[in-house]
Design a protein around this motif. Structure first.
Motif, short mmCIF file in Angstrom:
data_model
loop_
_atom_site.label_atom_id
_atom_site.label_comp_id
_atom_site.label_asym_id
_atom_site.label_seq_id
_atom_site.Cartn_x
_atom_site.Cartn_y
_atom_site.Cartn_z
N ALA A 160 12.02 -6.72 2.10
CA ALA A 160 13.12 -5.89 1.60
C ALA A 160 14.45 -6.62 1.72
O ALA A 160 15.34 -6.49 0.87
CB ALA A 160 13.18 -4.57 2.35
N SER A 161 14.60 -7.42 2.77
CA SER A 161 15.86 -8.14 2.98
C SER A 161 16.10 -9.18 1.89
O SER A 161 17.24 -9.66 1.75
CB SER A 161 15.85 -8.82 4.36
N LYS A 162 15.06 -9.53 1.15
CA LYS A 162 15.19 -10.51 0.07
C LYS A 162 15.30 -9.84 -1.31
O LYS A 162 15.27 -10.51 -2.33
CB LYS A 162 13.99 -11.46 0.06
N GLY A 163 15.39 -8.51 -1.31
CA GLY A 163 15.48 -7.80 -2.58
C GLY A 163 14.17 -7.73 -3.32
O GLY A 163 14.15 -7.57 -4.55
N SER B 257 11.49 -5.58 -2.30
CA SER B 257 10.74 -4.41 -1.86
C SER B 257 10.17 -3.68 -3.07
O SER B 257 10.52 -3.97 -4.23
CB SER B 257 11.64 -3.46 -1.08
N LEU B 258 9.31 -2.71 -2.81
CA LEU B 258 8.75 -1.90 -3.89
C LEU B 258 9.86 -1.23 -4.69
O LEU B 258 9.85 -1.26 -5.93
CB LEU B 258 7.80 -0.85 -3.30
N VAL C 149 3.01 -3.78 -11.36
CA VAL C 149 2.02 -3.46 -10.34
C VAL C 149 2.41 -4.20 -9.07
O VAL C 149 2.44 -5.44 -9.07
CB VAL C 149 0.60 -3.85 -10.80
N TYR C 150 2.71 -3.46 -8.03
CA TYR C 150 3.19 -4.03 -6.77
C TYR C 150 2.05 -3.94 -5.76
O TYR C 150 1.62 -2.85 -5.38
CB TYR C 150 4.40 -3.24 -6.28
N TYR D 65 2.83 0.87 -10.61
CA TYR D 65 1.80 1.25 -9.64
C TYR D 65 1.98 0.47 -8.33
O TYR D 65 2.45 -0.66 -8.33
CB TYR D 65 0.42 0.98 -10.22
N HIS D 66 1.58 1.12 -7.25
CA HIS D 66 1.63 0.52 -5.92
C HIS D 66 0.21 0.42 -5.40
O HIS D 66 -0.53 1.42 -5.37
CB HIS D 66 2.48 1.38 -4.98
N VAL D 67 -0.20 -0.77 -4.97
CA VAL D 67 -1.53 -1.02 -4.42
C VAL D 67 -1.36 -1.47 -2.98
O VAL D 67 -0.50 -2.32 -2.69
CB VAL D 67 -2.27 -2.10 -5.23
N PHE D 68 -2.17 -0.91 -2.08
CA PHE D 68 -2.06 -1.31 -0.67
C PHE D 68 -3.45 -1.60 -0.12
O PHE D 68 -4.37 -0.80 -0.30
CB PHE D 68 -1.41 -0.20 0.16
#
Length: 573
Positions: free
Chosen positions: A358-361, A363-364, A379-380, A457-460
């Motif tokens: 997230a600190s690098k811009g 993030s999802l 697709v993340y 979409y978010h895949v984990f």
């Protein structure tokens, strides 16, 4: 009907064993059906599952009681089914599309990172001859395994708590781990045995809970080696169990984007041909996602950083089909290059902790905003140790900590006769490989759905979830009678709690060589030969086989080293 029964006397609290052995291909079909039903959004027409054929030997071919090849075969079959749906979406429906999965191949696949020949020489022979340095111009390990003490910082150890062991993990930088238990990293140790004994004496000064809290406080890797029952009782396990194993979701809160038609290339008929993938990953699980998507036809650009440590030998297998570039996200100009690639990417894969990325811009939420502005969904894909939420979700972890947390290490030791809490890692990097496969499957499903319905979409994918799934009651473990039969066939070498993951992997590889001496012969159904700038490679083929030969997964390029291409000149194909 297949049944499992509790086996606390055999494999410990919370374990379950088959009451009757099923042939491996039949068992894979059973687990495939269970997973298909338990995975939201898997297929729109359940009848397509009837178009999967499982074949292979009837008996298991890996050490230990865990049915990892069965689970892997089922997940590969799911990939094949969705790949055919993607082909239907792109090229029009064909009722005769089929998938074939060989369960022996799925077992070998779990040992992918050790099953490679480079210029005709087996990786284990290169290593024994001390010639790995001739293969890798850049030493990405950076001394991480330079002394016996640093090597044995990653191992299972007894604690002050009776009957409870702990998985330490050096995390490619063992010094903080050693200091945390009171050892000077420069303490001389001549042998691995001497190093293990020294660390063991220090670890036993702490209770298991004390070690856990020390590592949590310092941000270090490690985990109590739970029994399966012990893991299920934790809050982290309860939180993780709320999610399906294949965890992908439409991001309905994001800016709506229209359906994204699947690319059609005149010279490449593979399902993901023309799909663009950027991945920021290291070690095994994340790279498995990328190389799997590459076999399905995607254009994959892997972002490495030459400043960060990695494991040298993994480049020989997990870089198949991908291009690699050197990027330091701490430099603004390098971060700009990555963001430029992502601007046109369909899939973004990352294996870093949430705060870091997230600190690098990246993030999802950052990339959902980017997708909304460009009018095309993304697709993340994320992979980590403990899952998307819960008390440990941002804690760093590795395959070994996943095996320890889930109960896999405990069960493996019980299968070898240990009843005192001893924990021994399984011989194969199961959580890493299966997590990568789950991530690739989720990405494939999301690309299919994006083509049909639009959206992002978010895949984990989680290492602990991958490690814990084969221990579930409905899966079951192999009985001691089955293990004796397998051991007689392969004559596995001894395994112990001090052994590192590649030492344990060699146990499986050596057993396979006795029974399958022609694995790399030109007539082998399991291997392929790829030649490129870095030499000639004999590798395992992708496990999924489609009856459409032009579309079946395969790599179009041989592996290249990390950071191989000029990041300022690389662009999408």
């Amino acid at each position: 009907m297949h049944q499992t029964v509790p086996s606390p006397q055999t494999y410990g609290p919370g374990s379950f064993v088959d009451n009757v052995q099923a042939a491996v291909p039949d068992d894979a079909r059973r687990i495939f059906s269970i997973l298909a039903e338990a995975t939201p959004g898997f297929v729109s027409e359940p009848s397509v599952c009837d178009k999967v054929t499982f074949e292979g030997g009837a008996d298991p071919i890996i050490p230990g009681p865990i049915k990892a090849p069965v689970v892997a075969a089922a997940l590969h079959a799911m990939c094949g089914v969705v790949a055919n749906e993607v082909l239907d979406e792109r090229d029009g429906k064909k009722p005769d599309r089929r998938v074939v999965i060989n369960t022996d191949h799925a077992a070998f696949w779990l040992g992918t990172v050790g099953l490679v020949k480079w210029n005709g020489v087996d990786l284990s022979d290169i290593s024994k001859a001390g010639k790995l340095g001739e293969v890798f111009e850049t030493d990405f390990e950076q001394g991480a395994f330079g002394t016996p003490l640093r090597v044995r910082a990653t191992a299972n150890y007894p604690t002050k708590t009776p009957g409870v062991w702990y998985q330490l993990h050096g995390s490619l930088n063992a010094d903080p781990v050693l200091r945390a238990i009171g050892i000077d990293p420069e303490t001389p140790c001549e042998t691995s045995g001497e190093a293990y004994d020294l660390i063991s004496k220090h670890v036993q000064k702490f209770s298991a809970d004390e070690l856990e809290m020390i590592n949590v406080r310092l941000g270090l890797c490690g985990n109590i080696s739970h029994t399966p029952q012990g893991w299920r009782a934790t809050q982290m396990s309860k939180q993780l169990s709320r999610h399906p194993l294949v965890n992908y979701k439409l991001q309905s809160h994001a800016i709506p984007t229209p359906p994204a038609p699947l690319p059609r290339l005149p010279t490449d008929k593979r399902p993901l041909a023309g799909i663009k993938v950027v991945e920021l990953v290291r070690i095994i699980a994340g790279p498995v996602i990328g190389t799997t998507l590459a076999a399905l036809g995607a254009d994959v650009i892997r972002v490495n950083c030459s400043r960060l440590p990695d494991i040298n030998s993994l480049q020989l297998t997990l870089n198949a089909g991908v291009r690699t570039i050197d990027i330091d996200l701490g430099k603004e100009e390098d971060l700009a290059k990555v963001l430029k690639l992502i601007q046109d990417a369909d899939i973004f894969v990352q294996g870093y902790r949430p705060g870091v990325i997230a600190s690098k811009g990246l993030s999802l939420s950052n990339l959902l905003e980017l997708a909304g502005k460009r009018g095309k969904g993304i697709v993340y894909v994320e992979e980590n140790c403990y899952g998307p939420d819960g008390p440990f979700h941002s804690r760093p972890g590795w395959q070994q900590t996943g095996d320890a947390a889930s109960g896999a290490s405990y069960v493996t030791a019980r299968s070898m006769g240990h009843t005192d809490g001893t924990s021994i890692l399984p011989s194969l990097p199961i959580p890493d490989m299966v997590t990568g496969l789950i991530g690739a499957l989720g990405a494939l499903m999301a690309i299919r759905d994006r083509a049909r319905n639009g959206g992002s979409y978010h895949v984990f994918a989680s290492l602990v979830a991958a490690a814990a799934y084969p221990l579930r009651p409905e899966v079951g473990l192999y009985s001691p009678e089955v293990l004796r039969k397998v051991d007689e066939r392969f004559k596995w070498e001894p395994m112990g709690p001090s052994m590192f993951v590649f030492e344990l992997l060699q146990v499986a590889l050596n057993g396979w060589k006795k029974v399958f001496p022609d694995l790399y012969s030109p007539s082998s159904q399991f291997t392929t030969t790829l030649t490129g700038d870095w030499g000639t490679f004999n590798l395992l083929k992708p496990v999924v086989s489609l009856n459409d030969h032009e579309a079946t997964p395969k790599w179009s390029t041989a592996p290249v080293p990390h950071c191989y291409y000029d990041s300022s000149k690389v662009s999408w194909l």
